[in-house]
Design an enzyme around this catalytic site. Structure first.
Site, short mmCIF file in Angstrom:
data_model
loop_
_atom_site.label_atom_id
_atom_site.label_comp_id
_atom_site.label_asym_id
_atom_site.label_seq_id
_atom_site.Cartn_x
_atom_site.Cartn_y
_atom_site.Cartn_z
N ASP A 1 -21.65 7.57 -13.32
CA ASP A 1 -21.39 6.73 -12.15
C ASP A 1 -19.89 6.66 -11.90
O ASP A 1 -19.11 6.38 -12.82
CB ASP A 1 -21.95 5.32 -12.39
CG ASP A 1 -21.93 4.48 -11.13
OD1 ASP A 1 -22.88 4.60 -10.34
OD2 ASP A 1 -20.97 3.71 -10.94
N ASN B 1 -13.97 4.28 -1.09
CA ASN B 1 -14.36 4.58 0.29
C ASN B 1 -13.66 3.67 1.29
O ASN B 1 -13.22 4.10 2.36
CB ASN B 1 -15.88 4.44 0.45
CG ASN B 1 -16.60 5.78 0.34
OD1 ASN B 1 -15.99 6.83 0.48
ND2 ASN B 1 -17.89 5.72 0.08
N HIS C 1 -14.51 7.60 4.47
CA HIS C 1 -15.73 8.26 4.02
C HIS C 1 -15.57 9.77 3.87
O HIS C 1 -16.25 10.39 3.05
CB HIS C 1 -16.89 7.93 4.96
CG HIS C 1 -17.35 6.51 4.84
ND1 HIS C 1 -18.14 6.08 3.79
CD2 HIS C 1 -17.11 5.42 5.60
CE1 HIS C 1 -18.38 4.78 3.93
NE2 HIS C 1 -17.76 4.36 5.02
N ASP D 1 -16.56 11.72 0.60
CA ASP D 1 -17.44 12.89 0.51
C ASP D 1 -16.77 14.02 -0.27
O ASP D 1 -17.41 14.68 -1.10
CB ASP D 1 -17.80 13.39 1.91
CG ASP D 1 -18.79 12.48 2.63
OD1 ASP D 1 -19.33 11.56 1.97
OD2 ASP D 1 -19.01 12.68 3.83
N GLU E 1 -23.15 7.30 -5.53
CA GLU E 1 -22.12 7.86 -6.40
C GLU E 1 -22.61 8.07 -7.82
O GLU E 1 -21.82 8.19 -8.75
CB GLU E 1 -20.89 6.94 -6.41
CG GLU E 1 -21.09 5.60 -7.10
CD GLU E 1 -21.64 4.51 -6.19
OE1 GLU E 1 -21.44 3.33 -6.51
OE2 GLU E 1 -22.26 4.85 -5.15
#
Length: 228
Positions: free
Chosen positions: A73, A81, A86, A90, A117
């Protein structure tokens, strides 16, 4: 002349059939990718993971082989973010996915994007020579190498309370499947190990194995709500 026209017609028909066959194969492959792979990272998706983990669990039980499940994680990813946007998020997910995929090298090893994530890595058998390292220590070494590999990307994360760069927490369960053990329980063990890694400050590996008395499957997470 008629024979010449016939030959041309046959060639055109054969060419059309071949082109249609190739296009059909491409469509089949595209459909497979859409159903089996995560569109962003290119890893296996959650649906494929659910199918695979059930099969590999049954094979591990038949062959009495150790199965290692790792949940990975990204620490403070929501904050990442929010700060960097974003698109950067990504790009970071893809970079982390590439590192994780590089740690699933053997034929039966498997990696997937579990959701958001979070990623999952399943290793069939010990990831190191069992004559040199116990299964739990081999799993810890493998997970630590993975954690360090992601840290080595040196992705800046100014809003992380863990460090100046992006880090991950990893929960590891080492299981020898048996008739009285369930796949759901094994997955829960890895999930609880991940929760423990977060509770202890993140950017670390926690390994548990069957019989570890400090974990009670299904109860540990329920005591406290998980932090993001």
């Amino acid at each position: 002349m008629v024979n010449g026209i016939g030959a041309v017609s046959c060639y055109q028909l054969e060419s059309t059939v071949r082109r249609s066959f190739i296009e059909s194969r491409e469509l089949v492959e595209l459909a497979r990718e859409l159903t089996e792979l995560d569109g962003l990272t290119g890893l296996n998706n959650r649906r494929t993971y659910d199918i695979y983990i059930d099969r590999i669990w049954r094979q591990s039980r038949r062959e009495q082989a150790v199965l290692t499940i790792m949940f990975v994680d990204i620490d403070h990813f929501k904050a990442y973010n929010d700060r960097y946007g974003h698109q950067s998020g990504d790009d970071t997910l893809k970079a982390v996915a590439d590192v994780i995929a590089a740690h699933a090298k053997r034929p039966l090893d498997f990696v997937a994007r579990y959701g958001g994530e979070e990623f999952v890595l399943a290793l069939y058998g010990s990831p190191a020579d069992p004559n040199l390292y116990p299964e739990n220590e081999a799993a810890r070494m493998h997970a630590e190498t993975l954690r360090e590999g992601i840290a080595a990307l040196q992705i800046p994360h100014d809003d992380s309370t863990t460090g100046e760069y992006l880090t991950v927490s990893i929960g590891v369960a080492v299981i020898l499947p048996g008739a009285r053990r369930s796949l759901a329980g094994a997955v829960q063990m890895a999930d609880e190990a991940l929760y423990q890694a977060k509770e202890e400050g993140r950017n670390r590996v926690v390994v548990i194995q069957t019989g570890d008395s400090k974990f009670r499957t299904g109860r540990f997470r329920a005591r406290k709500p998980s932090a993001a």
